[in-house]
Enzyme design. Structure first.
Site, mmCIF file in Angstrom:
data_model
loop_
_atom_site.group_PDB
_atom_site.id
_atom_site.type_symbol
_atom_site.label_atom_id
_atom_site.label_comp_id
_atom_site.label_asym_id
_atom_site.label_seq_id
_atom_site.Cartn_x
_atom_site.Cartn_y
_atom_site.Cartn_z
ATOM 1 C CB CYS A 2 -0.932 0.100 1.202
ATOM 2 S SG CYS A 2 -1.962 -1.329 1.476
ATOM 3 N NE ARG A 27 4.578 1.675 -0.454
ATOM 4 C CZ ARG A 27 5.677 1.226 0.112
ATOM 5 N NH1 ARG A 27 6.833 1.445 -0.467
ATOM 6 N NH2 ARG A 27 5.637 0.561 1.242
ATOM 7 C CD1 TRP A 75 -0.808 -5.979 -3.773
ATOM 8 C CD2 TRP A 75 -0.656 -6.748 -1.688
ATOM 9 N NE1 TRP A 75 -0.480 -7.320 -3.836
ATOM 10 C CE2 TRP A 75 -0.378 -7.810 -2.567
ATOM 11 C CE3 TRP A 75 -0.625 -6.989 -0.313
ATOM 12 C CZ2 TRP A 75 -0.071 -9.092 -2.131
ATOM 13 C CZ3 TRP A 75 -0.326 -8.269 0.128
ATOM 14 C CH2 TRP A 75 -0.045 -9.309 -0.780
ATOM 15 C CG ASN A 101 2.120 0.062 3.902
ATOM 16 O OD1 ASN A 101 1.800 -1.064 3.568
ATOM 17 N ND2 ASN A 101 3.338 0.533 3.750
ATOM 18 N N GLY A 102 0.108 -2.027 6.122
ATOM 19 C CA GLY A 102 0.619 -3.054 7.042
ATOM 20 C C GLY A 102 -0.501 -4.002 7.432
ATOM 21 C CD GLU A 488 15.009 -12.052 -12.383
ATOM 22 O OE1 GLU A 488 14.629 -12.683 -11.386
ATOM 23 O OE2 GLU A 488 14.621 -10.904 -12.629
ATOM 24 C CE LYS A 492 11.377 -9.982 -13.695
ATOM 25 N NZ LYS A 492 12.284 -9.770 -12.576
ATOM 26 C CD GLU A 495 7.815 -10.192 -11.737
ATOM 27 O OE1 GLU A 495 7.346 -9.846 -10.654
ATOM 28 O OE2 GLU A 495 9.031 -10.081 -12.011
ATOM 29 C CG HIS A 511 17.002 -35.716 -12.916
ATOM 30 N ND1 HIS A 511 17.395 -37.009 -12.661
ATOM 31 C CD2 HIS A 511 18.104 -35.067 -13.345
ATOM 32 C CE1 HIS A 511 18.700 -37.135 -12.892
ATOM 33 N NE2 HIS A 511 19.153 -35.964 -13.317
ATOM 34 C CE LYS A 610 10.406 -2.270 -8.000
ATOM 35 N NZ LYS A 610 10.915 -3.273 -8.945
HETATM 36 O O1 M6R Z 1 12.653 -5.151 -2.856
HETATM 37 P P1 M6R Z 1 13.160 -6.572 -2.852
HETATM 38 O O2 M6R Z 1 14.319 -6.748 -3.747
HETATM 39 O O3 M6R Z 1 13.447 -7.082 -1.481
HETATM 40 O O4 M6R Z 1 11.954 -7.415 -3.425
HETATM 41 C C1 M6R Z 1 12.015 -8.797 -3.498
HETATM 42 C C2 M6R Z 1 10.943 -9.351 -4.409
HETATM 43 O O5 M6R Z 1 9.679 -8.996 -3.937
HETATM 44 C C3 M6R Z 1 11.081 -8.845 -5.850
HETATM 45 O O6 M6R Z 1 12.342 -9.132 -6.364
HETATM 46 C C4 M6R Z 1 10.013 -9.481 -6.745
HETATM 47 O O7 M6R Z 1 10.234 -10.840 -6.876
HETATM 48 C C5 M6R Z 1 9.976 -8.794 -8.108
HETATM 49 N N1 M6R Z 1 8.615 -8.492 -8.477
HETATM 50 C C6 M6R Z 1 10.513 -9.614 -9.195
HETATM 51 O O8 M6R Z 1 10.477 -8.963 -10.415
#
Ligand code: M6R
Length: 615
Positions: A2, A27, A75, A101-102, A488, A492, A495, A511, A610
């Site tokens: 949030c 956020r 969020w 937020n929390g 990674e 990408k 997500e 495997h 984020k």
């Molecule tokens: O801010 P951070 O690097 O700690 O965040 C970790 C993950 O939440 C972040 O890398 C997330 O997986 C991204 N959306 C990936 O693109």
């Protein structure tokens, strides 16, 4: 997660709050709301959807006038995203309003208690419970708002960044934080409150970041007073000068932040090693490492904790640290590490990696390691973030603000910082010869220009993307340094395009995952010429014999893979250890183009945020 924004001063609050919420939408973006004090009353408008939906809602339902106000972009944690669960929430009397937020973990018990005393609740949120708890304390104890907030927060278990407003005291707002970030911008006779500084950078460069367990009463015409929530002791406010500017948080002509951030990588990587990698003198200078060299050199092992993309950067670092500096490394998901009673000693060094510097699980892992006496080093992008402050020492990535929810430049700059540390330790330990060290410095310095060159594959990758935009599954394979890049790449794609994707070490394919391969399965294979090349080529053959569609990332000039693969994307040659900084770029572009062609919201994918400040 949030985003929260508040304003108190003499300007119109509405445009500041709306623009600020748009900057904080990364956020969380499932609902949004605003409360404005119009001189007489507190007007609240809120809606499911994005900040643009909120603008339409305000247009229809309420006024935009007022010099005091607060806004929220959500969020959802407790209660589905809908109009009623959106913030701000008002107390039963209608006098108090809150944005939060929390998570208030003991909200259920508090709600039962308040309900038994006649309070009613419109929403399913923990936040509405908190604002009524504050109102209850205020009435019962006959105290001012600040005191009521303090007493209430001492009854609460959980995490919060809050701003609370009493419509009978329009010149005052009370804020507090525990576990979720909160910054206050200090202008001339005006204050800005926000989850990060982006909503107010064009108004003031002076900011205070509230620490955990601190609260502040902000009154117009008065200096800000910060207190410890637990014992009421006063804290000296530390006013920082902000280093970010407006240009850095705008799209700069790109269609999406993600694309801008992909293209910023040459600059970002250069900024990461600037002033640290001194090739002429053949040294690496990093204050955080230098000042704690003994801790690193005496360490039995390095434990890396992180989440998501940052965890993938940690995996790349494992290969690099062990190869260069011969220090054993363990890489842990912060969320698992913190709950499994790990063995940590004073001879461990824990490196926490986080772009945002706010990830709740990573923060908790840091606190745990500190409590066991380990030395904790942070690798963060956001300056002044919670993790940057909670760690004993650290190194910033200097990537600049990353706004697209999918991490791109954060990943490559994290790897760059970790590589610098590994090289520095290798020299200090004597595990790398001085000629090899010089060679690596030279090679690392060449990476930004290689990334620049590589970004020209954009159009070619876009053409490949067209063929796979309707895929429902996708495999990513890599070995050695490029196994984490496969993970990674898959993250990408899933997500931002919502295509199911998995990353595997190429040899693991036999495997299990090989069973998935048929003529509809795209397999992205990372096969640079250095590092297990022949083995990966065999893996490609195995995929081909099962009719899988192969998109291979190869070193320029490669011919063997070109003959077998359906598509090849060439990368410039590099040191094997630095290849992840290159191989990851086409994978970022591939995900980006597929997601755009599927009409997905690339910068704000569904269900994500984020900065993950809840566990
Ligand atoms: O801010 P951070 O690097 O700690 O965040 C970790 C993950 O939440 C972040 O890398 C997330 O997986 C991204 N959306 C990936 O693109």
């Amino acid at each position: 997660m949030c985003g929260i924004v508040g304003y108190i001063g003499s300007r119109e609050a509405y445009p500041i709050i709306i623009e600020g919420l748009k900057r904080l939408e990364y956020r969380g973006y499932d609902s949004a709301g605003i409360a404005l004090f119009d001189g007489k009353d507190l007007k609240i408008a809120k809606t499911k959807g994005k900040v643009s939906d909120l603008e339409a809602c305000v247009e229809k339902e309420t006024s935009k006038t007022g010099n005091v106000g607060m806004g929220h972009t959500r969020w959802a944690t407790h209660g589905v995203p809908n109009d009623v669960n959106s913030h701000p929430h008002a107390s039963n009397s209608g006098d108090l309003a809150i944005i939060h937020n929390g998570i208030i973990e003991n909200y259920d018990a508090l709600k039962k208690e308040l309900t038994s005393r006649g309070y009613t609740f419109k929403s399913d949120t923990d936040t509405e419970v908190l604002i009524n708890l504050i109102e209850d304390v205020k009435k019962k104890e006959n105290v001012k708002l600040g005191k009521a907030v303090q007493i209430a927060l001492n009854q609460v278990i959980g995490a919060y960044a809050i701003a609370v407003y009493d419509k009978n005291k329009p010149e005052e707002v009370v804020i507090a934080r525990l576990g979720s970030p909160l910054a206050v911008g200090i202008g001339e006779d005006e204050f800005f409150i926000a989850s990060d500084a982006s909503p107010f950078i064009e108004y003031t460069k002076n900011a205070i970041y509230l620490e955990d367990e601190e609260m502040a009463i902000i009154r117009l015409g008065k200096a800000i007073k910060i207190r410890k929530i637990k014992d009421d002791s006063l804290v000296d406010p530390y006013i920082q000068e902000l280093q970010i500017n407006l240009e850095q948080i705008e799209k700069g002509g790109y269609d999406h932040f993600m694309l801008k951030e992909i293209h910023e990588q040459p600059r970002a990587i250069r900024d990461t090693y600037r002033g640290r990698l001194l090739r002429d003198e053949a040294i690496i200078k990093m204050a955080g490492v230098e000042d704690n060299m003994k801790k690193f050199l005496n360490a039995d092992r390095i434990i890396i904790v992180a989440c998501g993309t940052s965890w993938h950067a940690g995996l790349v670092a494992e290969y690099i640290f062990e190869e260069f500096a011969r220090i054993p490394v363990e890489v842990e998901y912060a969320s698992e590490f913190r709950y499994r009673n790990p063995i940590i000693t004073e001879k461990d060094v824990l490196i926490a990696i986080s772009q945002s510097g706010e990830t709740a699980d990573t923060l908790a892992a840091i606190k745990l390691a500190k409590s066991k006496g380990a030395f904790v080093f942070g690798v963060c992008n956001v300056v002044g973030s919670s993790i940057a402050r909670e760690t004993h020492a650290g190194a910033y990535t200097h990537a600049g603000p990353e706004i697209g929810v999918a991490s791109t430049k954060a990943f490559t700059t994290q790897i760059t910082v970790l590589t610098l540390i590994a090289l520095r330790l290798a020299r200090a330990k004597g595990t790398m010869s001085s000629s090899d060290f010089r060679l690596h410095l030279h090679e690392l310095e060449l990476i930004p220009q290689k990334v620049e060159q590589l970004l020209q594959v954009d159009q070619h990758v876009k053409e490949i993307a067209k063929e796979y935009l309707l895929s429902t599954n996708c495999l990513y394979l890599g070995r050695g340094y490029n196994f984490p890049v496969a993970l990674e790449g898959a993250l990408k794609l899933k997500e931002i395009s919502y295509i199911h994707a998995e990353g595997y070490p190429a040899a693991e394919m036999k495997h299990g995952p090989i069973a998935l391969i048929d003529d509809r399965m795209p397999v992205i294979v990372i096969a640079p010429s250095k590092g297990h090349y022949e083995k990966v080529v065999s893996n490609i053959q195995e995929i081909k014999s099962r009719k899988g569609k192969i998109i291979a990332v190869v070193t320029e000039g490669d011919t063997a893979v070109r003959d077998i693969a359906d598509h090849v994307i060439e990368i410039p040659d590099s040191e094997e250890a630095f290849s992840p900084l290159l191989t990851t770029i086409p994978l970022q572009l591939l995900s980006y183009h597929i997601a755009v062609m599927r009409n997905c919201n690339v910068d704000q994918p569904r269900n994500l945020a984020k900065s993950v400040t809840v566990e």
